[in-house]
Design a protein around this motif. Structure first.
Motif, PDB file in Angstrom:
ATOM      1  N   GLY A  68      -7.141  -8.572  -8.417  1.00  0.00           N
ATOM      2  CA  GLY A  68      -6.778  -7.164  -8.320  1.00  0.00           C
ATOM      3  C   GLY A  68      -7.654  -6.418  -7.333  1.00  0.00           C
ATOM      4  O   GLY A  68      -7.168  -5.618  -6.522  1.00  0.00           O
ATOM      5  N   VAL A  69      -8.960  -6.679  -7.385  1.00  0.00           N
ATOM      6  CA  VAL A  69      -9.893  -6.031  -6.453  1.00  0.00           C
ATOM      7  C   VAL A  69      -9.576  -6.458  -5.021  1.00  0.00           C
ATOM      8  O   VAL A  69      -9.528  -5.628  -4.102  1.00  0.00           O
ATOM      9  CB  VAL A  69     -11.360  -6.384  -6.818  1.00  0.00           C
ATOM     10  CG1 VAL A  69     -12.323  -5.958  -5.723  1.00  0.00           C
ATOM     11  CG2 VAL A  69     -11.740  -5.746  -8.136  1.00  0.00           C
ATOM     12  N   LYS A  70      -9.336  -7.761  -4.835  1.00  0.00           N
ATOM     13  CA  LYS A  70      -9.028  -8.256  -3.488  1.00  0.00           C
ATOM     14  C   LYS A  70      -7.705  -7.689  -2.984  1.00  0.00           C
ATOM     15  O   LYS A  70      -7.551  -7.413  -1.794  1.00  0.00           O
ATOM     16  CB  LYS A  70      -9.010  -9.781  -3.484  1.00  0.00           C
ATOM     17  CG  LYS A  70     -10.397 -10.372  -3.619  1.00  0.00           C
ATOM     18  CD  LYS A  70     -10.385 -11.864  -3.648  1.00  0.00           C
ATOM     19  CE  LYS A  70     -11.824 -12.377  -3.762  1.00  0.00           C
ATOM     20  NZ  LYS A  70     -11.887 -13.808  -3.941  1.00  0.00           N
ATOM     21  N   ASP A  75      -4.804  -4.212   0.626  1.00  0.00           N
ATOM     22  CA  ASP A  75      -3.870  -3.109   0.867  1.00  0.00           C
ATOM     23  C   ASP A  75      -4.478  -2.093   1.824  1.00  0.00           C
ATOM     24  O   ASP A  75      -3.819  -1.612   2.751  1.00  0.00           O
ATOM     25  CB  ASP A  75      -3.486  -2.426  -0.448  1.00  0.00           C
ATOM     26  CG  ASP A  75      -2.607  -3.304  -1.330  1.00  0.00           C
ATOM     27  OD1 ASP A  75      -2.104  -4.335  -0.831  1.00  0.00           O
ATOM     28  OD2 ASP A  75      -2.432  -2.957  -2.521  1.00  0.00           O
ATOM     29  N   ALA A  76      -5.735  -1.756   1.589  1.00  0.00           N
ATOM     30  CA  ALA A  76      -6.415  -0.790   2.461  1.00  0.00           C
ATOM     31  C   ALA A  76      -6.555  -1.347   3.875  1.00  0.00           C
ATOM     32  O   ALA A  76      -6.295  -0.642   4.865  1.00  0.00           O
ATOM     33  CB  ALA A  76      -7.788  -0.434   1.887  1.00  0.00           C
ATOM     34  N   ALA A  77      -6.929  -2.606   3.992  1.00  0.00           N
ATOM     35  CA  ALA A  77      -7.085  -3.231   5.315  1.00  0.00           C
ATOM     36  C   ALA A  77      -5.745  -3.328   6.020  1.00  0.00           C
ATOM     37  O   ALA A  77      -5.663  -3.147   7.244  1.00  0.00           O
ATOM     38  CB  ALA A  77      -7.717  -4.615   5.165  1.00  0.00           C
ATOM     39  N   LEU A  78      -4.699  -3.597   5.284  1.00  0.00           N
ATOM     40  CA  LEU A  78      -3.369  -3.697   5.887  1.00  0.00           C
ATOM     41  C   LEU A  78      -2.921  -2.353   6.440  1.00  0.00           C
ATOM     42  O   LEU A  78      -2.329  -2.278   7.525  1.00  0.00           O
ATOM     43  CB  LEU A  78      -2.367  -4.214   4.850  1.00  0.00           C
ATOM     44  CG  LEU A  78      -0.971  -4.533   5.355  1.00  0.00           C
ATOM     45  CD1 LEU A  78      -1.010  -5.600   6.438  1.00  0.00           C
ATOM     46  CD2 LEU A  78      -0.091  -4.999   4.203  1.00  0.00           C
ATOM     47  N   ALA A  79      -3.220  -1.284   5.737  1.00  0.00           N
ATOM     48  CA  ALA A  79      -2.865   0.054   6.230  1.00  0.00           C
ATOM     49  C   ALA A  79      -3.604   0.361   7.534  1.00  0.00           C
ATOM     50  O   ALA A  79      -3.012   0.872   8.495  1.00  0.00           O
ATOM     51  CB  ALA A  79      -3.193   1.095   5.164  1.00  0.00           C
ATOM     52  N   VAL A  80      -4.891   0.024   7.597  1.00  0.00           N
ATOM     53  CA  VAL A  80      -5.681   0.252   8.813  1.00  0.00           C
ATOM     54  C   VAL A  80      -5.144  -0.607   9.952  1.00  0.00           C
ATOM     55  O   VAL A  80      -4.954  -0.132  11.091  1.00  0.00           O
ATOM     56  CB  VAL A  80      -7.175  -0.040   8.558  1.00  0.00           C
ATOM     57  CG1 VAL A  80      -7.970  -0.026   9.849  1.00  0.00           C
ATOM     58  CG2 VAL A  80      -7.745   0.957   7.564  1.00  0.00           C
TER      59      VAL A  80
END
Length: 103
Positions: A68-70, A75-80
């Motif tokens: 879940g943490v990963k 998700d955050a890295a994919l948005a960036v």
């Protein structure tokens, strides 16, 4: 097949059947404790399996929490990465548009 009833043999047959029944009853009485159903979780195998699943369950829950943490980080890295890709694609498109290709 012919079955012949010899009435003189009835007492002997009856005695043999009684002996067999007594033997079966004695055998059943001896086997009764082993054949009696044990409620789930009270036998040795259930206790061992339960302890193994308890340990395994803790490992699984830890792995799920880590996943879940990963996933959140991903998700955050994919948005960036998506935003950077879009910006690069727009800039590249502008460069291509500025240099027309002659055929």
């Amino acid at each position: 097949m012919l079955v012949e009833a010899v009435t003189e043999q009835f007492p002997v047959t009856s005695a043999q059947l009684a002996t067999d029944q007594a033997g079966m009853a004695a055998g059943s009485a001896c086997a009764a404790p082993a054949l009696a159903p044990i409620p789930a979780g009270l036998d040795e195998v259930s206790a061992i399996a339960s302890s193994m699943f308890t340990e395994f369950g803790a490992l699984v829950l830890a792995a799920i929490a880590d996943a879940g943490v990963k996933q959140e980080c991903g998700d955050a890295a994919l948005a960036v990465a998506g935003a950077a890709y879009r910006a690069t694609d727009v800039a590249g498109g502008a460069m291509v548009a500025a240099h027309p290709v002659s055929v």
